[in-house]
Enzyme design. Sequence first.
Site, PDB file in Angstrom:
ATOM      1  N   PRO A   1       0.830  -1.199   0.000  1.00  0.00           N
ATOM      2  CA  PRO A   1       0.000   0.000   0.000  1.00  0.00           C
ATOM      3  C   PRO A   1       0.869   1.256   0.000  1.00  0.00           C
ATOM      4  CG  PRO A   1      -0.845  -1.603   1.556  1.00  0.00           C
ATOM      5  CD  PRO A   1       0.481  -2.123   1.092  1.00  0.00           C
ATOM      6  N   GLU A   2       0.587   2.173  -0.921  1.00  0.00           N
ATOM      7  CA  GLU A   2       1.365   3.400  -1.043  1.00  0.00           C
ATOM      8  C   GLU A   2       0.547   4.573  -0.505  1.00  0.00           C
ATOM      9  OE1 GLU A   2       3.268   3.972  -4.799  1.00  0.00           O
ATOM     10  OE2 GLU A   2       3.879   1.885  -4.973  1.00  0.00           O
TER      11      GLU A   2
ATOM     12  N   HIS B   1      -5.703 -13.428  11.006  1.00  0.00           N
ATOM     13  CA  HIS B   1      -4.784 -12.346  10.659  1.00  0.00           C
ATOM     14  C   HIS B   1      -5.279 -10.976  11.132  1.00  0.00           C
ATOM     15  CE1 HIS B   1      -2.564 -15.297   8.468  1.00  0.00           C
ATOM     16  NE2 HIS B   1      -3.536 -15.506   7.616  1.00  0.00           N
TER      17      HIS B   1
ATOM     18  N   ARG C   1       0.762 -10.951   6.173  1.00  0.00           N
ATOM     19  CA  ARG C   1       2.211 -11.155   6.093  1.00  0.00           C
ATOM     20  C   ARG C   1       2.972 -10.573   7.278  1.00  0.00           C
ATOM     21  NH1 ARG C   1       3.573 -10.014  -0.306  1.00  0.00           N
ATOM     22  NH2 ARG C   1       1.706 -11.013  -1.166  1.00  0.00           N
TER      23      ARG C   1
ATOM     24  N   ARG D   1      23.344  15.270  -8.247  1.00  0.00           N
ATOM     25  CA  ARG D   1      23.079  13.839  -8.035  1.00  0.00           C
ATOM     26  C   ARG D   1      23.181  13.095  -9.354  1.00  0.00           C
ATOM     27  NH1 ARG D   1      20.274  13.052  -3.186  1.00  0.00           N
ATOM     28  NH2 ARG D   1      20.739  10.846  -3.513  1.00  0.00           N
TER      29      ARG D   1
END
Length: 271
Positions: free
Chosen positions: A2-3, A90, A109, A152
């Site tokens: 999930p972002e 879970h 997980r 960079r």
Amino acid sequence: MPELPEVETTVRGLAPVLEGRRLTLVEARRPDLRRAIPADLRQRLTGATVTGLSRRAKYGLIHTDRDDTLVFHLGMSGRWRVDPEELGAHDHLLLETDEGRRLALNDARRFGSLDLLLTAALADFAPFAAMGPEPLGPALTVAHLAERLAGRIAPIKMLLLDQRVVAGLGNIYVCEALNVARIDPRKVGGAVTRAALGRLVPAIGQVLEAAILAGGSTLRDYARPDGQLGYFSKQFRVYGREGERCPCGRGVVERQVDGGRSTFWCRACQR
């Protein structure tokens, strides 16, 4: 994983259930996730009233009237379930409110995390201390990116994934934003022009806002607190579309793998 849009969607989904409500039950159903769950979680949160919810990067924050904030990270597969009929193996954290609502943090997980911090000390929390600006806030500017990218030599895509440059950006949305901004993800960060950065800053906001509106992107395990799936994946321009025509109409989406992450881009429009 999930972002940012998925975490923002989660926070917005939890707010109507938690905000202003007193926590009558707090039960950690195992001692740890990715790391140990605070031993005093139950004591400090039971009886507390939730004063608000917010997000920092990919972390959700639940604030209370005891000047404590519960910080959660969804890891690879975490999601909150609202009013589940039954608890599953879970469901690792259970919250109940004075209104009789029930929330379960589900993480098959167990790569997620739970931390309980003094609200006043949030800025000193190790994951937050060195973070760059929020990508949807006013601090993400062309000047900021130009300063952080100067000199960079790493690819621009890798630099945007660095949480010290911008907080909360993940692989999917960086690929999408770079395509909207017409920037080659392989381009050396320090060589990206200010004109290109002028396209990139609004592109990041555009992609993230669209994803939040769509409820995030469901690729594997993620679901919103109401159980609905995010459907922004149906709007992907390049991510997961290898071999398909780019929206620019001139090129085909390509894929390459760097450091275990897939990059999707179009060489016809991204320079």
